[in-house]
Write a protein that holds these residues in place. Structure first.
Motif, mmCIF file in Angstrom:
data_model
loop_
_atom_site.group_PDB
_atom_site.id
_atom_site.type_symbol
_atom_site.label_atom_id
_atom_site.label_comp_id
_atom_site.label_asym_id
_atom_site.label_seq_id
_atom_site.Cartn_x
_atom_site.Cartn_y
_atom_site.Cartn_z
ATOM 1 N N GLU A 6 0.843 -1.184 0.000
ATOM 2 C CA GLU A 6 0.000 0.000 0.000
ATOM 3 C C GLU A 6 0.880 1.235 0.000
ATOM 4 O O GLU A 6 1.980 1.232 0.567
ATOM 5 N N VAL A 7 0.388 2.297 -0.626
ATOM 6 C CA VAL A 7 1.115 3.557 -0.634
ATOM 7 C C VAL A 7 1.303 4.017 0.808
ATOM 8 O O VAL A 7 0.369 4.012 1.600
ATOM 9 N N GLY A 8 2.528 4.383 1.143
ATOM 10 C CA GLY A 8 2.842 4.837 2.496
ATOM 11 C C GLY A 8 3.444 3.760 3.374
ATOM 12 O O GLY A 8 4.007 4.064 4.420
ATOM 13 N N SER A 9 3.333 2.498 2.962
ATOM 14 C CA SER A 9 3.890 1.426 3.792
ATOM 15 C C SER A 9 5.402 1.340 3.615
ATOM 16 O O SER A 9 5.946 1.674 2.572
ATOM 17 N N ILE A 10 6.066 0.886 4.663
ATOM 18 C CA ILE A 10 7.520 0.722 4.638
ATOM 19 C C ILE A 10 7.810 -0.775 4.658
ATOM 20 O O ILE A 10 7.289 -1.507 5.505
ATOM 21 N N GLU A 57 20.426 -4.946 1.184
ATOM 22 C CA GLU A 57 19.101 -4.996 1.799
ATOM 23 C C GLU A 57 18.754 -3.570 2.215
ATOM 24 O O GLU A 57 19.542 -2.909 2.900
ATOM 25 N N VAL A 58 17.588 -3.080 1.792
ATOM 26 C CA VAL A 58 17.212 -1.692 2.089
ATOM 27 C C VAL A 58 15.772 -1.625 2.582
ATOM 28 O O VAL A 58 14.939 -2.466 2.233
ATOM 29 N N LYS A 59 15.498 -0.612 3.393
ATOM 30 C CA LYS A 59 14.134 -0.290 3.785
ATOM 31 C C LYS A 59 13.637 0.751 2.807
ATOM 32 O O LYS A 59 14.329 1.737 2.532
ATOM 33 N N VAL A 60 12.440 0.540 2.274
ATOM 34 C CA VAL A 60 11.875 1.485 1.316
ATOM 35 C C VAL A 60 10.436 1.821 1.697
ATOM 36 O O VAL A 60 9.741 1.010 2.314
ATOM 37 N N LYS A 61 10.037 3.025 1.318
ATOM 38 C CA LYS A 61 8.653 3.446 1.505
ATOM 39 C C LYS A 61 7.986 3.445 0.136
ATOM 40 O O LYS A 61 8.565 3.930 -0.841
ATOM 41 N N VAL A 62 6.790 2.910 0.067
ATOM 42 C CA VAL A 62 6.046 2.878 -1.188
ATOM 43 C C VAL A 62 5.452 4.270 -1.416
ATOM 44 O O VAL A 62 4.617 4.736 -0.637
ATOM 45 N N ILE A 76 14.016 5.481 -0.453
ATOM 46 C CA ILE A 76 14.838 5.083 0.697
ATOM 47 C C ILE A 76 14.916 6.244 1.682
ATOM 48 O O ILE A 76 14.805 6.069 2.889
ATOM 49 N N LYS A 77 15.059 7.460 1.171
ATOM 50 C CA LYS A 77 15.237 8.606 2.066
ATOM 51 C C LYS A 77 14.023 8.872 2.940
ATOM 52 O O LYS A 77 14.148 9.395 4.036
ATOM 53 N N GLU A 78 12.837 8.471 2.479
ATOM 54 C CA GLU A 78 11.622 8.671 3.283
ATOM 55 C C GLU A 78 11.593 7.770 4.516
ATOM 56 O O GLU A 78 10.797 7.974 5.418
ATOM 57 N N THR A 79 12.463 6.762 4.560
ATOM 58 C CA THR A 79 12.516 5.868 5.719
ATOM 59 C C THR A 79 13.560 6.321 6.728
ATOM 60 O O THR A 79 13.697 5.729 7.789
ATOM 61 N N GLN A 80 14.297 7.362 6.376
ATOM 62 C CA GLN A 80 15.376 7.840 7.242
ATOM 63 C C GLN A 80 15.005 9.194 7.826
ATOM 64 O O GLN A 80 14.316 9.977 7.173
#
Length: 145
Positions: A6-10, A57-62, A76-80
């Protein structure tokens, strides 16, 4: 098409490919998305290869999911956390309310630079003409001697 995303999910993902414009990240075995180079880090990224490598391995925000094409935009930057801005006050000091800041902009401006601030081009032209006339008068005095 979006299924579990979903949009907004990490979510966690793995970098599967790198291009000059961004990195492809696999979200699962069937879905992958693109992290545009502008969404890799908070600062300017000149070369994406300095930030990411295939297999990371990276954390990303949709950010968005195009239902028709199935394309998924990631960040990626939206998760930091955003870094604190240390340079923010500097540009404001030379603005209209700067009160005299930014005097080092024009080398050779002489003594005329003590009252910096917002000046129209017309005001500056008057100052330049005045300076020019003073210099010309000084040169004429030297020639006559």
């Amino acid at each position: 098409m979006s299924g579990q995303y979903e949009v907004g999910s990490i979510v966690e993902g793995k970098v599967t490919g790198i291009k000059p414009f961004g990195a492809f990240v696999a979200l699962d075995e069937k879905k992958q998305g693109l992290v545009h180079i502008s969404h890799v880090a908070h600062g300017y990224v000149k070369d994406i290869n300095e930030e990411l490598s295939v297999g990371d391995e990276v954390k990303v925000k949709v950010l968005s999911i195009d239902e028709e094409s199935g394309k998924i935009s990631l960040s990626i930057k939206e998760t930091q956390p955003k870094p604190e801005r240390t340079e923010r006050p500097r540009p404001q000091s030379s603005g209209p309310r700067g009160g005299g800041g930014g005097g080092n902009r024009k080398p050779g401006a002489g003594q005329q630079s003590q009252a910096q601030g917002f000046n129209t081009l017309e005001d500056k032209l008057k100052d330049w003409l005045k300076q020019s006339n003073e210099i010309q008068a000084d040169l004429n005095k030297r020639i006559k001697k």
